[in-house]
Design a protein around this motif. Structure first.
Motif, PDB file in Angstrom:
ATOM      1  N   THR A  15     -40.345  15.570 -24.972  1.00  0.00           N
ATOM      2  CA  THR A  15     -40.143  14.328 -25.717  1.00  0.00           C
ATOM      3  C   THR A  15     -39.076  14.544 -26.771  1.00  0.00           C
ATOM      4  O   THR A  15     -38.502  15.644 -26.890  1.00  0.00           O
ATOM      5  CB  THR A  15     -41.460  13.777 -26.302  1.00  0.00           C
ATOM      6  OG1 THR A  15     -41.223  12.442 -26.789  1.00  0.00           O
ATOM      7  CG2 THR A  15     -42.011  14.630 -27.431  1.00  0.00           C
ATOM      8  N   LEU A  16     -38.809  13.507 -27.533  1.00  0.00           N
ATOM      9  CA  LEU A  16     -37.725  13.528 -28.535  1.00  0.00           C
ATOM     10  C   LEU A  16     -38.181  12.814 -29.792  1.00  0.00           C
ATOM     11  O   LEU A  16     -38.813  11.753 -29.711  1.00  0.00           O
ATOM     12  CB  LEU A  16     -36.506  12.757 -27.962  1.00  0.00           C
ATOM     13  CG  LEU A  16     -35.494  12.242 -28.985  1.00  0.00           C
ATOM     14  CD1 LEU A  16     -34.664  13.397 -29.544  1.00  0.00           C
ATOM     15  CD2 LEU A  16     -34.578  11.183 -28.358  1.00  0.00           C
ATOM     16  N   VAL A  17     -37.843  13.391 -30.962  1.00  0.00           N
ATOM     17  CA  VAL A  17     -38.013  12.648 -32.207  1.00  0.00           C
ATOM     18  C   VAL A  17     -36.814  12.884 -33.117  1.00  0.00           C
ATOM     19  O   VAL A  17     -36.348  14.009 -33.250  1.00  0.00           O
ATOM     20  CB  VAL A  17     -39.327  12.997 -32.959  1.00  0.00           C
ATOM     21  CG1 VAL A  17     -40.530  12.487 -32.184  1.00  0.00           C
ATOM     22  CG2 VAL A  17     -39.481  14.474 -33.226  1.00  0.00           C
ATOM     23  N   THR A  18     -36.333  11.794 -33.725  1.00  0.00           N
ATOM     24  CA  THR A  18     -35.188  11.936 -34.623  1.00  0.00           C
ATOM     25  C   THR A  18     -35.596  11.707 -36.077  1.00  0.00           C
ATOM     26  O   THR A  18     -34.753  11.710 -36.960  1.00  0.00           O
ATOM     27  CB  THR A  18     -34.072  10.930 -34.269  1.00  0.00           C
ATOM     28  OG1 THR A  18     -34.567   9.607 -34.514  1.00  0.00           O
ATOM     29  CG2 THR A  18     -33.625  11.062 -32.831  1.00  0.00           C
ATOM     30  N   ASN A  19     -36.865  11.468 -36.314  1.00  0.00           N
ATOM     31  CA  ASN A  19     -37.330  11.287 -37.700  1.00  0.00           C
ATOM     32  C   ASN A  19     -38.844  11.532 -37.755  1.00  0.00           C
ATOM     33  O   ASN A  19     -39.494  11.704 -36.719  1.00  0.00           O
ATOM     34  CB  ASN A  19     -36.981   9.889 -38.224  1.00  0.00           C
ATOM     35  CG  ASN A  19     -37.495   8.804 -37.298  1.00  0.00           C
ATOM     36  OD1 ASN A  19     -38.651   8.825 -36.873  1.00  0.00           O
ATOM     37  ND2 ASN A  19     -36.643   7.845 -36.964  1.00  0.00           N
ATOM     38  N   VAL A  21     -41.323   9.576 -38.629  1.00  0.00           N
ATOM     39  CA  VAL A  21     -42.278   8.555 -38.216  1.00  0.00           C
ATOM     40  C   VAL A  21     -42.492   8.572 -36.698  1.00  0.00           C
ATOM     41  O   VAL A  21     -43.635   8.487 -36.231  1.00  0.00           O
ATOM     42  CB  VAL A  21     -41.903   7.168 -38.765  1.00  0.00           C
ATOM     43  CG1 VAL A  21     -40.692   6.608 -38.080  1.00  0.00           C
ATOM     44  CG2 VAL A  21     -43.079   6.227 -38.614  1.00  0.00           C
ATOM     45  N   TYR A  22     -41.436   8.730 -35.932  1.00  0.00           N
ATOM     46  CA  TYR A  22     -41.638   8.891 -34.484  1.00  0.00           C
ATOM     47  C   TYR A  22     -42.420  10.174 -34.200  1.00  0.00           C
ATOM     48  O   TYR A  22     -43.061  10.300 -33.152  1.00  0.00           O
ATOM     49  CB  TYR A  22     -40.297   8.881 -33.734  1.00  0.00           C
ATOM     50  CG  TYR A  22     -39.843   7.490 -33.326  1.00  0.00           C
ATOM     51  CD1 TYR A  22     -40.202   6.950 -32.100  1.00  0.00           C
ATOM     52  CD2 TYR A  22     -39.067   6.708 -34.167  1.00  0.00           C
ATOM     53  CE1 TYR A  22     -39.810   5.677 -31.713  1.00  0.00           C
ATOM     54  CE2 TYR A  22     -38.658   5.427 -33.802  1.00  0.00           C
ATOM     55  CZ  TYR A  22     -39.031   4.912 -32.570  1.00  0.00           C
ATOM     56  OH  TYR A  22     -38.643   3.654 -32.203  1.00  0.00           O
ATOM     57  N   SER A  23     -42.354  11.121 -35.144  1.00  0.00           N
ATOM     58  CA  SER A  23     -43.103  12.375 -34.944  1.00  0.00           C
ATOM     59  C   SER A  23     -44.609  12.122 -34.900  1.00  0.00           C
ATOM     60  O   SER A  23     -45.339  12.853 -34.225  1.00  0.00           O
ATOM     61  CB  SER A  23     -42.786  13.376 -36.055  1.00  0.00           C
ATOM     62  OG  SER A  23     -41.410  13.692 -36.041  1.00  0.00           O
ATOM     63  N   SER A 224     -43.330  -3.122 -32.318  1.00  0.00           N
ATOM     64  CA  SER A 224     -44.678  -2.985 -32.908  1.00  0.00           C
ATOM     65  C   SER A 224     -45.343  -1.693 -32.433  1.00  0.00           C
ATOM     66  O   SER A 224     -46.283  -1.722 -31.656  1.00  0.00           O
ATOM     67  CB  SER A 224     -45.553  -4.173 -32.514  1.00  0.00           C
ATOM     68  OG  SER A 224     -44.963  -5.360 -32.951  1.00  0.00           O
ATOM     69  N   LYS A 225     -44.832  -0.582 -32.901  1.00  0.00           N
ATOM     70  CA  LYS A 225     -45.400   0.704 -32.476  1.00  0.00           C
ATOM     71  C   LYS A 225     -46.808   0.888 -33.055  1.00  0.00           C
ATOM     72  O   LYS A 225     -47.101   0.364 -34.143  1.00  0.00           O
ATOM     73  CB  LYS A 225     -44.508   1.848 -32.962  1.00  0.00           C
ATOM     74  CG  LYS A 225     -43.063   1.790 -32.490  1.00  0.00           C
ATOM     75  CD  LYS A 225     -42.958   1.859 -30.991  1.00  0.00           C
ATOM     76  CE  LYS A 225     -41.510   1.981 -30.541  1.00  0.00           C
ATOM     77  NZ  LYS A 225     -41.333   1.487 -29.159  1.00  0.00           N
ATOM     78  N   PRO A 226     -47.658   1.666 -32.382  1.00  0.00           N
ATOM     79  CA  PRO A 226     -49.031   1.845 -32.868  1.00  0.00           C
ATOM     80  C   PRO A 226     -49.098   2.298 -34.331  1.00  0.00           C
ATOM     81  O   PRO A 226     -49.966   1.854 -35.088  1.00  0.00           O
ATOM     82  CB  PRO A 226     -49.592   2.942 -31.962  1.00  0.00           C
ATOM     83  CG  PRO A 226     -48.735   2.959 -30.753  1.00  0.00           C
ATOM     84  CD  PRO A 226     -47.401   2.387 -31.126  1.00  0.00           C
TER      85      PRO A 226
HETATM   86  N1  UDP Z   1     -36.408   7.669 -30.775  1.00  0.00           N
HETATM   87  C1  UDP Z   1     -36.383   8.449 -31.921  1.00  0.00           C
HETATM   88  N2  UDP Z   1     -35.981   7.879 -33.081  1.00  0.00           N
HETATM   89  C2  UDP Z   1     -35.604   6.582 -33.207  1.00  0.00           C
HETATM   90  C3  UDP Z   1     -35.651   5.776 -32.042  1.00  0.00           C
HETATM   91  C4  UDP Z   1     -36.069   6.342 -30.854  1.00  0.00           C
HETATM   92  O1  UDP Z   1     -36.743   9.620 -31.873  1.00  0.00           O
HETATM   93  O2  UDP Z   1     -35.251   6.148 -34.309  1.00  0.00           O
HETATM   94  C5  UDP Z   1     -36.802   8.286 -29.497  1.00  0.00           C
HETATM   95  C6  UDP Z   1     -38.322   8.338 -29.295  1.00  0.00           C
HETATM   96  O3  UDP Z   1     -38.659   9.396 -28.414  1.00  0.00           O
HETATM   97  C7  UDP Z   1     -38.560   6.997 -28.658  1.00  0.00           C
HETATM   98  C8  UDP Z   1     -37.377   6.911 -27.699  1.00  0.00           C
HETATM   99  O4  UDP Z   1     -36.294   7.499 -28.430  1.00  0.00           O
HETATM  100  O5  UDP Z   1     -39.815   6.918 -28.026  1.00  0.00           O
HETATM  101  C9  UDP Z   1     -36.996   5.509 -27.226  1.00  0.00           C
HETATM  102  O6  UDP Z   1     -37.085   4.582 -28.297  1.00  0.00           O
HETATM  103  P1  UDP Z   1     -38.265   3.503 -28.328  1.00  0.00           P
HETATM  104  O7  UDP Z   1     -39.497   4.107 -27.763  1.00  0.00           O
HETATM  105  O8  UDP Z   1     -38.336   2.956 -29.730  1.00  0.00           O
HETATM  106  O9  UDP Z   1     -37.694   2.389 -27.345  1.00  0.00           O
HETATM  107  P2  UDP Z   1     -38.577   1.313 -26.524  1.00  0.00           P
HETATM  108  O10 UDP Z   1     -39.415   2.102 -25.578  1.00  0.00           O
HETATM  109  O11 UDP Z   1     -39.380   0.548 -27.521  1.00  0.00           O
HETATM  110  O12 UDP Z   1     -37.542   0.480 -25.842  1.00  0.00           O
END
Ligand code: UDP
Ligand code: GLC
Ligand code: MN
Length: 335
Positions: A15-19, A21-23, A224-226
């Motif tokens: 997976t990926l996180v850039t901040n 809060v996504y963590s 609207s993320k959890p």
């Molecule tokens: N992501 C991230 N930081 C951000 C935006 C997105 O790390 O500021 C990563 C994260 O893994 C996220 C993915 O990129 O799940 C895709 O973005 P997101 O899930 O918000 O897109 P959606 O599925 O709502 O279209």
């Protein structure tokens, strides 16, 4: 690092996180994979913005923490079409093709929750993914099977430069690059239950009732993320960030239960603090019933923003600042 005993060493969920809060999403996602009994490695790509405190939490769940540079599509026009200006950063996802220590991987967005073991995904080939509900001849790039390869990574970058992304994010680019997905090989079409984009409950509710118990991965697409909902641990109830209830409530609850029962205790133990009240306070400024006394009207514009779910995650509401605030409160109490 988390134990990697009895694991298949050359296959990983990524997976990926850039901040920070996504963590929170990634902590819950990783925990849900572990709880579903995966035998694969768990890898996470983090950009420099992710704080040390958060990286430490991530090490309890992920076997590999790989720092990567942020990539940005800077494609304002296309992102505007998607009305999600923040998604250019999702190009950073492309770095997953550089994890060549693994033979095969499954990428999962940080806003996914695993409900049942999905190790069988490793039987699939690149590029396997589920249809996007918005345009089912495109795949959704929140869950996909791929083979790390420097060559493919370079090809993707060239495609980005030459053709760009039709949605400004990774999904437009990946669908351009893997453009035979819709027609070439049905085995590369993952069943929808491997990437149940939870907003679907409103477009085809009877199907959700019939097939809901088969769902393996829930993907909370959209804004609207959890983690933007408020959760009331004592009653197990929720309030939605924008007043509406966009995602099926039962899955948001499942996300929060995993956070509350499985992730929160480790944060508390590690940092020697009791988050239940404190965490509640962060999310529970307004009671679900709206009953007076439980919510305190405030003149503070920053607090009002927070109550509306509009957190400044990278600034004043960053994990580090919240942590600092908790420390200050605890120090004051112990005086
Ligand atoms: N992501 C991230 N930081 C951000 C935006 C997105 O790390 O500021 C990563 C994260 O893994 C996220 C993915 O990129 O799940 C895709 O973005 P997101 O899930 O918000 O897109 P959606 O599925 O709502 O279209
Ligand atoms: C999507 C996908 C997400 C991707 C984004 C940008 O809706 O769910 O994984 O990052 O679009 O292309
Ligand atoms: Mn997503």
């Amino acid at each position: 690092m988390a134990s990697s005993m009895n694991k298949v060493e050359d296959e990983a969920f990524v997976t990926l996180v850039t901040n920070d809060v996504y963590s929170y999403g990634a902590l819950v996602l990783g925990q849900s994979l572990r709880d579903a009994g995966t035998t694969r490695q768990l890898a996470i790509m983090v950009t420099p913005q992710v704080t040390q405190a958060m990286r430490r939490q991530l090490t309890f769940i992920y076997d590999v923490i790989q720092q990567v540079d942020p990539l940005d599509s800077q494609d304002a026009a296309h992102l505007a079409l998607l009305t999600r200006p923040e998604l250019g950063i999702t190009f950073t996802k492309l770095h997953c093709w550089r994890l060549t220590q693994f033979k095969k991987c499954v990428f999962l967005d940080a806003d996914c929750l695993v409900l049942q073991n999905v190790d069988d995904l490793f039987e699939r080939e690149e590029l396997s993914a589920a249809p996007d509900v918005g345009w089912p001849d495109c795949f959704n790039s929140g869950v996909f099977v791929f083979r790390p390869s420097e060559e493919t990574y370079q090809g993707l970058l060239q495609c980005a430069v030459g053709q760009g992304s039709f949605d400004g994010g990774d999904q437009g680019l990946l669908n351009t690059f893997f453009n035979t997905w819709a027609t070439a090989d049905i085995k590369r079409h993952l069943p929808f239950v491997y990437n149940m984009t939870s907003a679907v409950s409103y477009s085809y509710r009877p199907a959700l009732e019939k097939f809901g118990r088969d769902i393996k991965i829930v993907h909370f697409i959209g804004t609207s993320k959890p983690w933007r909902y408020s959760y009331y641990p004592e009653t197990g109830t929720l309030t939605a960030p924008d007043g509406g209830n966009y995602h099926a409530e039962r899955y948001i609850k499942a996300w929060w239960e995993t956070f509350y029962k499985r992730v929160r205790p480790r944060i508390e133990e590690e940092q020697g603090i009791d988050l239940s009240g404190k965490f509640g306070k962060l999310h529970l400024e307004v009671s679900p019933s709206g009953s007076p006394g439980e919510s305190s009207p405030t003149e503070d514009p920053q607090l009002q923003q927070w109550e509306k779910g509009q957190m400044d995650y990278l600034g004043k509401d960053s994990y580090q600042n919240i942590e600092k605030h908790i420390d200050t409160v605890l120090n004051d109490k112990s005086k």
